[in-house]
Design a protein around this motif. Structure first.
Motif, PDB file in Angstrom:
ATOM      1  N   UNK A 381       0.825  -1.212   0.000  1.00  0.00           N
ATOM      2  CA  UNK A 381       0.000   0.000   0.000  1.00  0.00           C
ATOM      3  C   UNK A 381       0.858   1.260   0.000  1.00  0.00           C
ATOM      4  N   UNK A 382       2.099   1.178   0.494  1.00  0.00           N
ATOM      5  CA  UNK A 382       2.942   2.375   0.514  1.00  0.00           C
ATOM      6  C   UNK A 382       3.546   2.677  -0.853  1.00  0.00           C
ATOM      7  N   UNK A 383       3.567   1.711  -1.749  1.00  0.00           N
ATOM      8  CA  UNK A 383       3.998   2.001  -3.127  1.00  0.00           C
ATOM      9  C   UNK A 383       3.006   2.955  -3.797  1.00  0.00           C
ATOM     10  N   UNK A 384       1.695   2.645  -3.813  1.00  0.00           N
ATOM     11  CA  UNK A 384       0.755   3.629  -4.383  1.00  0.00           C
ATOM     12  C   UNK A 384       0.667   4.917  -3.582  1.00  0.00           C
ATOM     13  N   UNK A 385       0.829   4.828  -2.239  1.00  0.00           N
ATOM     14  CA  UNK A 385       0.875   6.053  -1.439  1.00  0.00           C
ATOM     15  C   UNK A 385       1.945   6.992  -1.996  1.00  0.00           C
ATOM     16  N   UNK A 386       3.151   6.459  -2.160  1.00  0.00           N
ATOM     17  CA  UNK A 386       4.295   7.269  -2.598  1.00  0.00           C
ATOM     18  C   UNK A 386       4.064   7.813  -4.002  1.00  0.00           C
ATOM     19  N   UNK A 387       3.573   6.962  -4.896  1.00  0.00           N
ATOM     20  CA  UNK A 387       3.374   7.391  -6.285  1.00  0.00           C
ATOM     21  C   UNK A 387       2.260   8.432  -6.390  1.00  0.00           C
ATOM     22  N   UNK A 414       4.190  14.413   2.570  1.00  0.00           N
ATOM     23  CA  UNK A 414       3.703  13.033   2.528  1.00  0.00           C
ATOM     24  C   UNK A 414       4.584  12.132   1.697  1.00  0.00           C
ATOM     25  N   UNK A 415       5.070  12.646   0.550  1.00  0.00           N
ATOM     26  CA  UNK A 415       5.920  11.839  -0.331  1.00  0.00           C
ATOM     27  C   UNK A 415       7.233  11.480   0.359  1.00  0.00           C
ATOM     28  N   UNK A 416       7.850  12.456   1.019  1.00  0.00           N
ATOM     29  CA  UNK A 416       9.125  12.203   1.693  1.00  0.00           C
ATOM     30  C   UNK A 416       8.965  11.145   2.778  1.00  0.00           C
ATOM     31  N   UNK A 417       7.885  11.252   3.568  1.00  0.00           N
ATOM     32  CA  UNK A 417       7.664  10.274   4.635  1.00  0.00           C
ATOM     33  C   UNK A 417       7.389   8.892   4.047  1.00  0.00           C
ATOM     34  N   UNK A 418       6.565   8.829   2.982  1.00  0.00           N
ATOM     35  CA  UNK A 418       6.230   7.536   2.368  1.00  0.00           C
ATOM     36  C   UNK A 418       7.470   6.862   1.788  1.00  0.00           C
ATOM     37  N   UNK A 419       8.300   7.624   1.089  1.00  0.00           N
ATOM     38  CA  UNK A 419       9.514   7.034   0.525  1.00  0.00           C
ATOM     39  C   UNK A 419      10.472   6.590   1.633  1.00  0.00           C
TER      40      UNK A 419
END
Length: 610
Positions: A381-387, A414-419
């Motif tokens: 789920x964190x792959x689509x979160x990041x994308x 959000x992107x920085x935290x997800x990656x």
């Protein structure tokens, strides 16, 4: 017999114009689409404590700043997906955002990861719920796989009944769980403030130095706690399921879900720290809190039952989001067309049945023990979160609407935290999550092969409507040609039909007045010299309306001694597996007509070369 059983299980068929009655209110949508996210309260805080316990009980105070970190990410995700809802009201979530802003492959990666994640959501949730059931009834432990399969079948049938029916029934356990968690949090805080209850273990003061703890362990605990955020994206995928105004209602539902999840998550994390709860192998954190606060009385068992129910019903988020995501992928020709078809109850039945079947297969393969899939489930789920976060960054930089800088900052954070979480996952749990590096590329490859097939099919079926259809003199018998559109197959079949008779009728069955009008206009513009009869099918059935029409034609033909021939346009794919990507309505129609006497059935084959 089959029809009666089907009606008993999923109810009467609904007309297409009854679709508005199958839309979700905010109250029902919150329950149906938030069950996965809310259920994570039952295990998210515990995952943080389990990791921190490796450095000793003194390190458990770090659960507070980690919980705040998870809350910050939750806020960033909720605000981001709220913006996605308004920017992409047709649904599709991370898939649509990534595809439009980052390119097709990134979109398919997000979509593929989410589809796999929804299958894992069902398998993991049902497995966890089954564990709770077999713990209460040890005699069922040897039959845990059977119990899990039965649960999946029940949830599948409920969803086949339509969104409204399933939402009405499934909303009660979700809100019941929220109420029980608020009772635990409120009761725990009240007991501490009034001195009616002492901690289980004396908690270490915030800021107490801890020997042996490092940044790596803290980050690992943070990434484990982020498992509580799975399911946050489901609402953005299911916008078309909301009552109008759909985007506004979806955005408000997302805010409500984020607020409830934040309160429950921080409440349980805070309460676990204040009461000095230590993770245990034979009792969950929630169970320890409930038994300490209320004793092993009826309220304790009610809390445990509500927890088991929410863990099972977390699977329903997958049933709500998977079919709609599959529909969006099918609409773009990356998944089989049957996923675009609505069933009797106006739900995307093929997506629901496929999800149920794959989940059952997963449960059988892993024998109901899906613990090893949880890290894969979280990273999926964190792959689509990041994308999706990255896609929205590109979206704001391209469009630059009013106030875009603030929105950009939200998505960038959000992107920085997800990656960062993805990196932590791969560094700390690579032995468990390496399959994602194989599964997702395979799924994306399959998407491309399906799309390539559909492109080649369209290329071979395309008709130049400026060219006249060849006319061949023939006899006066009646020829009926069922058509689904204007293609090379239809053109070839009409040519053949006119070689048999001058009396040729093309028949088109449409599920809406708009579809019929569009076909009439296109047919008149093409003008093949064949009369077109259009039939409106409010229940989206093709077989029954066509069968009735042909029976009427046959009755009139028999009066004047004429015969009726039904000419079926039929294409054949080059490879066997490609036929699975197309509806098999012709087979069903033929099966229906075989029982009629004196009707000639002819098939005009069209073989694809690519």
């Amino acid at each position: 017999m089959f029809t009666k059983m089907k009606r008993l299980l999923i109810g009467r068929p609904l007309k297409s114009n009854e679709s508005s009655g199958q839309k979700l209110s905010k109250f029902k949508a919150l329950a149906v689409l938030s069950s996965d996210a809310l259920s994570s309260v039952a295990y998210g805080p515990e995952q943080i404590l389990i990791v921190l316990m490796a450095a000793g009980s003194t390190a458990l105070w770090f659960s507070l700043p980690i919980g705040i970190g998870v809350l910050i990410l939750l806020i960033a995700l909720v605000l981001s997906y709220q913006q996605i809802i308004y920017a992409y009201p047709q649904g599709g979530g991370a898939y649509m955002v990534a595809k439009e802003n980052l390119g097709t492959n990134f979109g398919l990666t997000a979509g593929g990861a989410l589809l796999v994640d929804y299958i894992l959501t069902v398998a993991v949730s049902v497995s966890a719920g089954t564990d709770a059931i077999t713990s209460a009834f040890p005699a069922l432990h040897t039959h845990s796989v059977t119990v899990a399969v039965i649960i999946v079948m029940i949830i599948t049938i409920l969803n086949l009944r339509g969104l409204t029916d399933s939402a009405t029934l499934l909303s009660y356990p979700v809100y019941f769980f929220v109420l029980m968690m608020l009772i635990v949090i409120g009761g725990g805080l009240f007991a501490l403030m009034t001195g009616q209850s002492a901690p289980i273990h004396e908690p270490a003061a915030v800021g107490t130095p801890v020997m042996g703890i490092g940044l790596f362990l803290i980050l690992r605990a943070f990434s484990s706690g982020c498992s509580a955020l799975t399911g946050v994206e489901a609402i953005s995928n299911a916008i078309p399921s909301f009552k109008e105004p759909a985007p506004k209602n979806a955005a408000r539902t997302l805010l409500m879900m984020g607020g409830i999840l934040a309160v429950l998550l921080l409440g349980i994390v805070g309460l676990a720290y204040l009461y000095g709860v230590h993770p245990s192998g034979d009792q969950t954190v929630l169970s320890q809190l409930a038994s300490h606060l209320f004793g092993r009385n009826i309220l304790y068992y009610i809390i445990q039952v509500s927890t088991a129910l929410i863990l099972i019903l977390a699977a329903n988020t997958g049933y709500s989001a998977f079919p709609l995501l599959a529909f969006n992928l099918a609409k773009d020709k990356y998944m089989p067309r049957p996923f675009k078809v609505k069933g009797d109850r106006l739900g995307y039945s093929n997506g629901i049945i496929t999800l149920g079947a794959l989940s059952i297969l997963l449960l059988i393969i892993f024998k109901g023990r899906t613990e090893s899939l949880i890290p894969l489930y979280a990273v999926g789920v964190f792959i689509p979160f990041s994308l999706s976060q990255t896609g929205m960054i590109v979206h704001w930089m391209k469009r630059r609407p009013s106030g875009w800088i603030g929105k950009l900052v939200i998505n960038l954070t959000g992107a920085l935290i997800c990656y960062m979480i993805l990196v932590i996952f791969f560094l700390t749990k690579f032995p468990q999550i390496w399959p994602v590096l194989i599964f997702v590329p395979i799924v994306v490859f399959m998407f491309h092969k399906i799309h390539e097939h559909y492109v080649l099919v369209a290329e071979q079926l395309r008709v130049d409507t400026r060219q006249p259809v060849p006319v061949i003199h023939a006899s006066d018998n009646i020829i009926v040609v069922p058509v689904a559109g204007i293609t090379k197959v239809v053109e070839q079949s009409l040519t053949y039909a006119r070689s048999l008779s001058d009396n040729v009728i093309a028949v088109f069955v449409g599920d809406s007045p708009e579809a019929i009008q569009k076909m009439d206009d296109t047919w008149n513009a093409w003008n093949p010299g064949v009369r077109l009869v259009t039939i409106h099918s409010p229940y989206r059935s093709i077989v029954n309306p066509l069968d009735k029409f042909i029976s009427t034609v046959k009755y009139k033909a028999e009066k004047r001694g004429a015969t009726v021939t039904v000419v079926f346009p039929q294409f054949y794919t080059k490879k066997w597996w490609q036929s699975l990507l197309h509806n098999q309505s012709g087979v069903l129609i033929k099966a229906s007509l075989i029982r009629h006497k004196d009707i000639v059935i002819a098939t005009v084959p069209f073989h694809f070369k690519k």
